[in-house]
Design an enzyme around this catalytic site. Sequence first.
Site, PDB file in Angstrom:
ATOM      1  N   MET A   1      -8.197   3.778   8.643  1.00 35.36           N
ATOM      2  CA  MET A   1      -7.458   2.646   8.101  1.00 35.36           C
ATOM      3  C   MET A   1      -6.485   2.053   9.109  1.00 35.36           C
ATOM      4  O   MET A   1      -6.154   2.662  10.117  1.00 35.36           O
ATOM      5  CB  MET A   1      -6.679   3.081   6.862  1.00 35.36           C
ATOM      6  CG  MET A   1      -7.007   2.254   5.658  1.00 35.36           C
ATOM      7  SD  MET A   1      -5.997   2.747   4.265  1.00 35.36           S
ATOM      8  CE  MET A   1      -7.065   2.221   2.931  1.00 35.36           C
ATOM      9  N   GLY A   2      -5.984   0.917   8.724  1.00 36.24           N
ATOM     10  CA  GLY A   2      -5.084   0.136   9.580  1.00 36.24           C
ATOM     11  C   GLY A   2      -5.627  -1.272   9.550  1.00 36.24           C
ATOM     12  O   GLY A   2      -6.545  -1.588  10.305  1.00 36.24           O
ATOM     13  N   ARG A   3      -5.069  -2.071   8.633  1.00 36.39           N
ATOM     14  CA  ARG A   3      -5.674  -3.381   8.331  1.00 36.39           C
ATOM     15  C   ARG A   3      -5.964  -4.203   9.588  1.00 36.39           C
ATOM     16  O   ARG A   3      -7.012  -4.818   9.701  1.00 36.39           O
ATOM     17  CB  ARG A   3      -4.725  -4.168   7.426  1.00 36.39           C
ATOM     18  CG  ARG A   3      -5.274  -5.435   6.849  1.00 36.39           C
ATOM     19  CD  ARG A   3      -4.196  -6.196   6.141  1.00 36.39           C
ATOM     20  NE  ARG A   3      -3.619  -5.439   5.046  1.00 36.39           N
ATOM     21  CZ  ARG A   3      -4.088  -5.407   3.815  1.00 36.39           C
ATOM     22  NH1 ARG A   3      -5.169  -6.100   3.518  1.00 36.39           N
ATOM     23  NH2 ARG A   3      -3.490  -4.721   2.875  1.00 36.39           N
TER      24      ARG A   3
ATOM     25  N   LYS B   1       8.178   0.527   5.595  1.00 43.01           N
ATOM     26  CA  LYS B   1       7.064   1.360   5.121  1.00 43.01           C
ATOM     27  C   LYS B   1       5.738   0.795   5.585  1.00 43.01           C
ATOM     28  O   LYS B   1       5.577  -0.424   5.602  1.00 43.01           O
ATOM     29  CB  LYS B   1       7.097   1.354   3.580  1.00 43.01           C
ATOM     30  CG  LYS B   1       5.894   1.959   2.918  1.00 43.01           C
ATOM     31  CD  LYS B   1       5.194   1.027   1.918  1.00 43.01           C
ATOM     32  CE  LYS B   1       4.457  -0.097   2.533  1.00 43.01           C
ATOM     33  NZ  LYS B   1       3.552  -0.839   1.672  1.00 43.01           N
ATOM     34  N   THR B   2       4.827   1.562   5.992  1.00 44.14           N
ATOM     35  CA  THR B   2       3.388   1.291   6.071  1.00 44.14           C
ATOM     36  C   THR B   2       2.716   2.352   6.947  1.00 44.14           C
ATOM     37  O   THR B   2       3.215   2.668   8.036  1.00 44.14           O
ATOM     38  CB  THR B   2       2.995  -0.116   6.599  1.00 44.14           C
ATOM     39  OG1 THR B   2       1.566  -0.179   6.689  1.00 44.14           O
ATOM     40  CG2 THR B   2       3.567  -0.469   7.959  1.00 44.14           C
TER      41      THR B   2
ATOM     42  N   TYR C   1      -7.738   6.170   2.216  1.00 43.23           N
ATOM     43  CA  TYR C   1      -7.008   6.563   0.999  1.00 43.23           C
ATOM     44  C   TYR C   1      -6.662   8.058   1.019  1.00 43.23           C
ATOM     45  O   TYR C   1      -5.711   8.470   0.368  1.00 43.23           O
ATOM     46  CB  TYR C   1      -7.826   6.172  -0.242  1.00 43.23           C
ATOM     47  CG  TYR C   1      -8.071   4.667  -0.262  1.00 43.23           C
ATOM     48  CD1 TYR C   1      -7.062   3.801  -0.666  1.00 43.23           C
ATOM     49  CD2 TYR C   1      -9.263   4.121   0.205  1.00 43.23           C
ATOM     50  CE1 TYR C   1      -7.242   2.431  -0.618  1.00 43.23           C
ATOM     51  CE2 TYR C   1      -9.456   2.746   0.247  1.00 43.23           C
ATOM     52  CZ  TYR C   1      -8.444   1.901  -0.167  1.00 43.23           C
ATOM     53  OH  TYR C   1      -8.603   0.544  -0.110  1.00 43.23           O
TER      54      TYR C   1
ATOM     55  N   ARG D   1       1.171  -5.678  -4.994  1.00 46.35           N
ATOM     56  CA  ARG D   1       1.158  -6.582  -3.842  1.00 46.35           C
ATOM     57  C   ARG D   1       1.632  -7.998  -4.178  1.00 46.35           C
ATOM     58  O   ARG D   1       1.418  -8.926  -3.384  1.00 46.35           O
ATOM     59  CB  ARG D   1      -0.248  -6.628  -3.233  1.00 46.35           C
ATOM     60  CG  ARG D   1      -0.661  -5.333  -2.543  1.00 46.35           C
ATOM     61  CD  ARG D   1      -1.825  -5.550  -1.607  1.00 46.35           C
ATOM     62  NE  ARG D   1      -2.274  -4.307  -0.983  1.00 46.35           N
ATOM     63  CZ  ARG D   1      -1.744  -3.794   0.130  1.00 46.35           C
ATOM     64  NH1 ARG D   1      -0.748  -4.416   0.716  1.00 46.35           N
ATOM     65  NH2 ARG D   1      -2.212  -2.665   0.641  1.00 46.35           N
TER      66      ARG D   1
ATOM     67  N   ASP E   1       0.164   1.839   8.469  1.00 41.79           N
ATOM     68  CA  ASP E   1      -0.479   1.134   9.590  1.00 41.79           C
ATOM     69  C   ASP E   1       0.332   1.231  10.886  1.00 41.79           C
ATOM     70  O   ASP E   1      -0.202   0.994  11.963  1.00 41.79           O
ATOM     71  CB  ASP E   1      -0.685  -0.344   9.250  1.00 41.79           C
ATOM     72  CG  ASP E   1      -1.744  -0.540   8.171  1.00 41.79           C
ATOM     73  OD1 ASP E   1      -2.276   0.464   7.682  1.00 41.79           O
ATOM     74  OD2 ASP E   1      -2.032  -1.699   7.828  1.00 41.79           O
TER      75      ASP E   1
ATOM     76  N   ASP F   1       5.928  -5.405   6.816  1.00 44.37           N
ATOM     77  CA  ASP F   1       6.545  -6.560   7.482  1.00 44.37           C
ATOM     78  C   ASP F   1       6.676  -7.757   6.542  1.00 44.37           C
ATOM     79  O   ASP F   1       7.731  -8.402   6.492  1.00 44.37           O
ATOM     80  CB  ASP F   1       5.776  -6.933   8.761  1.00 44.37           C
ATOM     81  CG  ASP F   1       4.293  -7.133   8.537  1.00 44.37           C
ATOM     82  OD1 ASP F   1       3.746  -6.574   7.574  1.00 44.37           O
ATOM     83  OD2 ASP F   1       3.665  -7.864   9.318  1.00 44.37           O
ATOM     84  N   ASP F   2       5.652  -8.031   5.751  1.00 44.59           N
ATOM     85  CA  ASP F   2       5.729  -9.180   4.842  1.00 44.59           C
ATOM     86  C   ASP F   2       6.773  -8.954   3.751  1.00 44.59           C
ATOM     87  O   ASP F   2       7.550  -9.852   3.436  1.00 44.59           O
ATOM     88  CB  ASP F   2       4.373  -9.412   4.148  1.00 44.59           C
ATOM     89  CG  ASP F   2       3.436 -10.176   5.058  1.00 44.59           C
ATOM     90  OD1 ASP F   2       3.927 -10.743   6.056  1.00 44.59           O
ATOM     91  OD2 ASP F   2       2.224 -10.189   4.782  1.00 44.59           O
TER      92      ASP F   2
ATOM     93  N   GLU G   1     -10.151   0.222  11.520  1.00 48.73           N
ATOM     94  CA  GLU G   1     -10.568  -0.636  10.400  1.00 48.73           C
ATOM     95  C   GLU G   1     -10.577  -2.123  10.772  1.00 48.73           C
ATOM     96  O   GLU G   1     -11.453  -2.878  10.378  1.00 48.73           O
ATOM     97  CB  GLU G   1      -9.593  -0.409   9.233  1.00 48.73           C
ATOM     98  CG  GLU G   1      -9.895  -1.200   7.989  1.00 48.73           C
ATOM     99  CD  GLU G   1      -8.848  -0.986   6.900  1.00 48.73           C
ATOM    100  OE1 GLU G   1      -9.198  -1.177   5.733  1.00 48.73           O
ATOM    101  OE2 GLU G   1      -7.691  -0.654   7.204  1.00 48.73           O
TER     102      GLU G   1
ATOM    103  N   GLY H   1       0.816  -1.214   0.000  1.00 48.24           N
ATOM    104  CA  GLY H   1       0.000   0.000   0.000  1.00 48.24           C
ATOM    105  C   GLY H   1       0.849   1.262   0.000  1.00 48.24           C
ATOM    106  O   GLY H   1       1.962   1.273   0.509  1.00 48.24           O
TER     107      GLY H   1
ATOM    108  N   ARG I   1      -2.965   8.276   2.396  1.00 52.65           N
ATOM    109  CA  ARG I   1      -1.829   7.435   1.987  1.00 52.65           C
ATOM    110  C   ARG I   1      -0.898   8.100   0.976  1.00 52.65           C
ATOM    111  O   ARG I   1       0.226   7.659   0.790  1.00 52.65           O
ATOM    112  CB  ARG I   1      -2.323   6.104   1.409  1.00 52.65           C
ATOM    113  CG  ARG I   1      -3.062   5.262   2.416  1.00 52.65           C
ATOM    114  CD  ARG I   1      -3.113   3.824   2.035  1.00 52.65           C
ATOM    115  NE  ARG I   1      -3.496   3.605   0.656  1.00 52.65           N
ATOM    116  CZ  ARG I   1      -3.634   2.411   0.114  1.00 52.65           C
ATOM    117  NH1 ARG I   1      -3.413   1.327   0.840  1.00 52.65           N
ATOM    118  NH2 ARG I   1      -3.989   2.263  -1.143  1.00 52.65           N
TER     119      ARG I   1
HETATM  120  P1  FBP Z   1       0.527  -1.919   3.591  1.00 48.33           P
HETATM  121  O1  FBP Z   1       0.538  -2.791   4.814  1.00 48.33           O
HETATM  122  O2  FBP Z   1       0.929  -2.641   2.364  1.00 48.33           O
HETATM  123  O3  FBP Z   1       1.359  -0.677   3.806  1.00 48.33           O
HETATM  124  O4  FBP Z   1      -0.948  -1.413   3.330  1.00 48.33           O
HETATM  125  C1  FBP Z   1      -1.758  -1.059   4.400  1.00 48.33           C
HETATM  126  C2  FBP Z   1      -3.105  -0.536   3.964  1.00 48.33           C
HETATM  127  O5  FBP Z   1      -3.042   0.834   3.659  1.00 48.33           O
HETATM  128  C3  FBP Z   1      -4.118  -0.820   5.074  1.00 48.33           C
HETATM  129  O6  FBP Z   1      -4.197   0.230   5.984  1.00 48.33           O
HETATM  130  C4  FBP Z   1      -5.382  -1.078   4.316  1.00 48.33           C
HETATM  131  O7  FBP Z   1      -6.200  -1.976   4.999  1.00 48.33           O
HETATM  132  C5  FBP Z   1      -4.899  -1.698   3.039  1.00 48.33           C
HETATM  133  O8  FBP Z   1      -3.596  -1.224   2.834  1.00 48.33           O
HETATM  134  C6  FBP Z   1      -5.757  -1.364   1.853  1.00 48.33           C
HETATM  135  O9  FBP Z   1      -5.266  -2.040   0.752  1.00 48.33           O
HETATM  136  P2  FBP Z   1      -5.600  -1.695  -0.763  1.00 48.33           P
HETATM  137  O10 FBP Z   1      -4.739  -0.547  -1.154  1.00 48.33           O
HETATM  138  O11 FBP Z   1      -5.209  -2.940  -1.483  1.00 48.33           O
HETATM  139  O12 FBP Z   1      -7.046  -1.343  -0.834  1.00 48.33           O
END
Ligand code: FBP
Length: 552
Positions: free
Chosen positions: A250-252, A202-203, A426, A145, A205, A175-176, A311, A81, A429
């Site tokens: 956000m924040g998966r 980077k992230t 979004y 991704r 989150d 992390d991945d 999120e 992301g 980001r």
């Molecule tokens: P990363 O962990 O790859 O940095 O992405 C995090 C994130 O922004 C999350 O906060 C969110 O849930 C997800 O990506 C959304 O993904 P997408 O851009 O595929 O909709």
Amino acid sequence: MNLSPLQKARYEYTPKLPGMLRNGIQDICVKEGAETESVADQEKIKALFPNTYGKKEITFEKGENTAAPKKQVVGVILSGGQAPGGHNVVCGIYDALKAASAENVLYGFKNGPSGLLDDDYLIFDDQYINEYRNTGGFDIIGSGRTKLETEAQFEVAAEVCKKHGITAIVIIGGDDSNTNAAVLAEYFAAHETGVQVIGCPKTIDGDLKNEDIECSFGFDTATKTYSELIGNIERDSNSAKKYWHFIKVMGRSASHVALECALETQPNICLIGEEVAEKKMSIAEITNYIADAVEKRGNQGLNFGVAIIPEGIVEFVPEFSALIKEINELLAGSKTEEFNALPDWAAKYEFIKKGLTAESFAVFDILPAGIQQQLFLERDPHGNVQVSLIESEKLFSELVKNELAKRKAAGTYKGKFGQQHHFFGYEGRCAFPSNFDADYCYSLGYNAFMLIQYGYTGYLSKVSNLVKPAEEWVAGGMPITKMMNIERRNGEDKPVIRKALVELDGKPFKYFEAHRDEWAVGTCFTYPGAIQYYGPAEVCDITTRTLALEKG
Ligand code: FBP
């Protein structure tokens, strides 16, 4: 290109490097520290990374550069992301690489790791790179991704590197992606390809952090952007005095973004997924917790407020994650077709009722109809419910509304409840990076090149002491294997960088916990305003409350 005045001005901004990197490449020497061990499962990680395990922590210092002269051809990849500052990481690598020698070359592999596998790239030059300095977004080369994780992919990557004479790859990811950077580094070392691999954290989150990495880039700008918007909504809510705003951020998975926004804006409510899991809170308990604040405020004539919902919340509610697991099973394989062929929602509802355990059906049954249907509509390519798409801000506001209706009937609640819903993700980001992220990212990139020049592989670019002015930041590198442990992923034991969740005994959460009761009932909103790029350092260069509390 049409440029906004701010974009033009940001082109001129000179990112601040750590003091030790400021004197020019020829005056940067390296100091090796102690050998490292992985955070857990040492024997297993060592066996999986025989060539890259146990390497030394390193720090750069002012002093004579002793790196062996070599033409460097570096490839950079943006993975996952978007996060504000990614462009500056690339600019930092480019500037360091060209400062070392005009002969050095920087390749950008397009659209994420797949660019390396498809040999889809561009070669950076001054004109191209200058258009991206201090700007948000990942459009400089695009992101993706695709995961770099199989032997077959590594073979292709090695061939592409050989074809272009690439000496090092920099992977900018979470992390991945950085776990995969470590695996790729080990593969390249084991196969004596001579290609080094360096990662950058980077992230937005904020869940790639540990005792070595103080924060991932992008978290600062994204949370400042959301906090500005939340503060604006708080002010609107306090002006109109007629709505409760339910704001999903956000924040998966981890709730770092929600917690930081709460520390910045002091809303009435902020849920923290990690706490919900720890206390095994049910949906009803969460609903009551919010409804109690609405009731207390409403009974004082304060029919407005703000609630922040992370999120990833629903995955942390034990009964909800049990329900999700059952739904995934219920629709596994051909049963999806059987379900989809049912004529209407009533028939589908009966199918669900028959297929779920009584406990999970009871949870399903209290959900608003829209959310019930979402659980069965939005599936990922593996057929699983996409939890991140669940509109949890609407879920909780509906449940609170129902609860308040009961309380009204019982005569305990005398207020009015009008709802508004928002989702901020979004929006943050690709924002123009804050000065902190512009400086931090540029430093991470510059530093990544120094690690390459000194011959390191399987390292994460590390810049620390971040709550201090940039002059005092400390640049260096940490073997990625140091951050790894073994976790169960898709039924297999895998070496991975541990994801950092919100620590309930950590200072940021403790601060929030100590104040939230007052914030819930009072109107204690704070209005952070927009990110400031020009002006006094105490307004423009400050980082997050999370980092300040953690390191303060
Ligand atoms: P990363 O962990 O790859 O940095 O992405 C995090 C994130 O922004 C999350 O906060 C969110 O849930 C997800 O990506 C959304 O993904 P997408 O851009 O595929 O909709």
